[in-house]
Design a protein around this motif. Structure first.
Motif, PDB file in Angstrom:
ATOM      1  N   GLU A  77       0.858  -1.183   0.000  1.00  0.00           N
ATOM      2  CA  GLU A  77       0.000   0.000   0.000  1.00  0.00           C
ATOM      3  C   GLU A  77       0.889   1.226   0.000  1.00  0.00           C
ATOM      4  N   LEU A  78       0.607   2.159  -0.912  1.00  0.00           N
ATOM      5  CA  LEU A  78       1.339   3.417  -0.997  1.00  0.00           C
ATOM      6  C   LEU A  78       0.338   4.554  -1.024  1.00  0.00           C
ATOM      7  N   ASP A  79       0.746   5.713  -0.506  1.00  0.00           N
ATOM      8  CA  ASP A  79      -0.197   6.828  -0.543  1.00  0.00           C
ATOM      9  C   ASP A  79      -0.341   7.345  -1.979  1.00  0.00           C
ATOM     10  N   ASP A  80      -1.420   8.066  -2.214  1.00  0.00           N
ATOM     11  CA  ASP A  80      -1.758   8.524  -3.567  1.00  0.00           C
ATOM     12  C   ASP A  80      -0.671   9.405  -4.170  1.00  0.00           C
ATOM     13  N   GLU A  81      -0.048  10.245  -3.363  1.00  0.00           N
ATOM     14  CA  GLU A  81       1.002  11.130  -3.879  1.00  0.00           C
ATOM     15  C   GLU A  81       2.204  10.317  -4.364  1.00  0.00           C
ATOM     16  N   ALA A  82       2.569   9.296  -3.606  1.00  0.00           N
ATOM     17  CA  ALA A  82       3.684   8.436  -4.021  1.00  0.00           C
ATOM     18  C   ALA A  82       3.359   7.745  -5.337  1.00  0.00           C
ATOM     19  N   ILE A  83       2.124   7.282  -5.485  1.00  0.00           N
ATOM     20  CA  ILE A  83       1.710   6.623  -6.733  1.00  0.00           C
ATOM     21  C   ILE A  83       1.806   7.587  -7.904  1.00  0.00           C
ATOM     22  N   LYS A  84       1.372   8.823  -7.725  1.00  0.00           N
ATOM     23  CA  LYS A  84       1.451   9.821  -8.800  1.00  0.00           C
ATOM     24  C   LYS A  84       2.898  10.039  -9.237  1.00  0.00           C
ATOM     25  N   ILE A  85       3.773  10.175  -8.269  1.00  0.00           N
ATOM     26  CA  ILE A  85       5.195  10.379  -8.568  1.00  0.00           C
ATOM     27  C   ILE A  85       5.761   9.178  -9.307  1.00  0.00           C
ATOM     28  N   LEU A  86       5.452   7.982  -8.829  1.00  0.00           N
ATOM     29  CA  LEU A  86       5.964   6.767  -9.469  1.00  0.00           C
ATOM     30  C   LEU A  86       5.389   6.589 -10.867  1.00  0.00           C
ATOM     31  N   GLU A  87       4.122   6.940 -11.067  1.00  0.00           N
ATOM     32  CA  GLU A  87       3.524   6.851 -12.407  1.00  0.00           C
ATOM     33  C   GLU A  87       4.229   7.786 -13.378  1.00  0.00           C
ATOM     34  N   THR A  88       4.544   8.980 -12.924  1.00  0.00           N
ATOM     35  CA  THR A  88       5.264   9.928 -13.777  1.00  0.00           C
ATOM     36  C   THR A  88       6.629   9.381 -14.166  1.00  0.00           C
ATOM     37  N   GLN A  89       7.344   8.841 -13.203  1.00  0.00           N
ATOM     38  CA  GLN A  89       8.668   8.288 -13.487  1.00  0.00           C
ATOM     39  C   GLN A  89       8.577   7.073 -14.403  1.00  0.00           C
ATOM     40  N   ALA A  90       7.569   6.253 -14.209  1.00  0.00           N
ATOM     41  CA  ALA A  90       7.375   5.078 -15.065  1.00  0.00           C
ATOM     42  C   ALA A  90       7.137   5.503 -16.504  1.00  0.00           C
ATOM     43  N   LYS A  91       6.303   6.519 -16.702  1.00  0.00           N
ATOM     44  CA  LYS A  91       6.030   7.007 -18.058  1.00  0.00           C
ATOM     45  C   LYS A  91       7.286   7.550 -18.708  1.00  0.00           C
ATOM     46  N   LEU A  92       8.113   8.250 -17.944  1.00  0.00           N
ATOM     47  CA  LEU A  92       9.361   8.780 -18.489  1.00  0.00           C
ATOM     48  C   LEU A  92      10.277   7.670 -18.980  1.00  0.00           C
ATOM     49  N   GLN A  93      10.196   6.514 -18.344  1.00  0.00           N
ATOM     50  CA  GLN A  93      11.025   5.368 -18.739  1.00  0.00           C
ATOM     51  C   GLN A  93      10.277   4.399 -19.645  1.00  0.00           C
ATOM     52  N   LYS A  94       9.077   4.813 -20.064  1.00  0.00           N
ATOM     53  CA  LYS A  94       8.249   3.973 -20.935  1.00  0.00           C
ATOM     54  C   LYS A  94       8.025   2.582 -20.342  1.00  0.00           C
ATOM     55  N   ARG A  95       7.683   2.580 -19.057  1.00  0.00           N
ATOM     56  CA  ARG A  95       7.397   1.349 -18.323  1.00  0.00           C
ATOM     57  C   ARG A  95       5.994   1.449 -17.737  1.00  0.00           C
ATOM     58  N   SER A  96       5.429   0.303 -17.446  1.00  0.00           N
ATOM     59  CA  SER A  96       4.178   0.299 -16.690  1.00  0.00           C
ATOM     60  C   SER A  96       4.527   0.609 -15.238  1.00  0.00           C
ATOM     61  N   LEU A  97       3.546   1.051 -14.478  1.00  0.00           N
ATOM     62  CA  LEU A  97       3.784   1.342 -13.062  1.00  0.00           C
ATOM     63  C   LEU A  97       4.273   0.094 -12.334  1.00  0.00           C
ATOM     64  N   LYS A  98       3.622  -1.025 -12.590  1.00  0.00           N
ATOM     65  CA  LYS A  98       4.006  -2.295 -11.943  1.00  0.00           C
ATOM     66  C   LYS A  98       5.456  -2.643 -12.265  1.00  0.00           C
ATOM     67  N   ASN A  99       5.818  -2.561 -13.543  1.00  0.00           N
ATOM     68  CA  ASN A  99       7.172  -2.896 -13.960  1.00  0.00           C
ATOM     69  C   ASN A  99       8.180  -1.942 -13.339  1.00  0.00           C
ATOM     70  N   TYR A 100       7.842  -0.658 -13.301  1.00  0.00           N
ATOM     71  CA  TYR A 100       8.749   0.328 -12.737  1.00  0.00           C
ATOM     72  C   TYR A 100       8.987   0.068 -11.246  1.00  0.00           C
ATOM     73  N   ILE A 101       7.917  -0.192 -10.497  1.00  0.00           N
ATOM     74  CA  ILE A 101       8.060  -0.461  -9.062  1.00  0.00           C
ATOM     75  C   ILE A 101       8.896  -1.722  -8.838  1.00  0.00           C
ATOM     76  N   GLU A 102       8.631  -2.770  -9.606  1.00  0.00           N
ATOM     77  CA  GLU A 102       9.414  -4.002  -9.466  1.00  0.00           C
ATOM     78  C   GLU A 102      10.883  -3.749  -9.777  1.00  0.00           C
ATOM     79  N   PHE A 103      11.140  -3.010 -10.852  1.00  0.00           N
ATOM     80  CA  PHE A 103      12.518  -2.698 -11.237  1.00  0.00           C
ATOM     81  C   PHE A 103      13.229  -1.926 -10.129  1.00  0.00           C
ATOM     82  N   MET A 104      12.574  -0.884  -9.608  1.00  0.00           N
ATOM     83  CA  MET A 104      13.187  -0.058  -8.573  1.00  0.00           C
ATOM     84  C   MET A 104      13.467  -0.858  -7.297  1.00  0.00           C
ATOM     85  N   LEU A 105      12.524  -1.697  -6.897  1.00  0.00           N
ATOM     86  CA  LEU A 105      12.727  -2.489  -5.688  1.00  0.00           C
ATOM     87  C   LEU A 105      13.845  -3.509  -5.862  1.00  0.00           C
TER      88      LEU A 105
END
Length: 81
Positions: free
Chosen positions: A9-37
């Protein structure tokens, strides 16, 4: 290596930030979070035996005075920095 599913569970602001970063890397949010972790987890991992052996050799050569190094200024000249 196996895989394990976990619910997080992540707060909404964190999700927004992660979604923006995922789009910049042309990744899905799920893929971006998995990659970062996974990338961050590797920072905590034990270095490989090959790396340890290489570093032990370099430290020994430094101690013995046989380690050859190149000054940073020469590298800058060579590559035009």
């Amino acid at each position: 290596m196996g895989k394990t599913k976990k619910l997080i569970e992540l707060d909404d602001e964190a999700i927004k930030i992660l979604e923006t970063q995922a789009k910049l890397q042309k990744r899905s949010l799920k893929n971006y979070i998995e990659f970062m972790l996974e990338d961050r987890a590797l920072h905590f991992a034990e270095p490989s035996e090959e790396y340890k052996t290489m570093m032990d050799d370099m430290l020994q050569r430094q101690k013995d005075g046989t380690l050859e190094t190149i000054p940073y200024s020469e590298i800058r000249k060579k590559y035009g920095f």
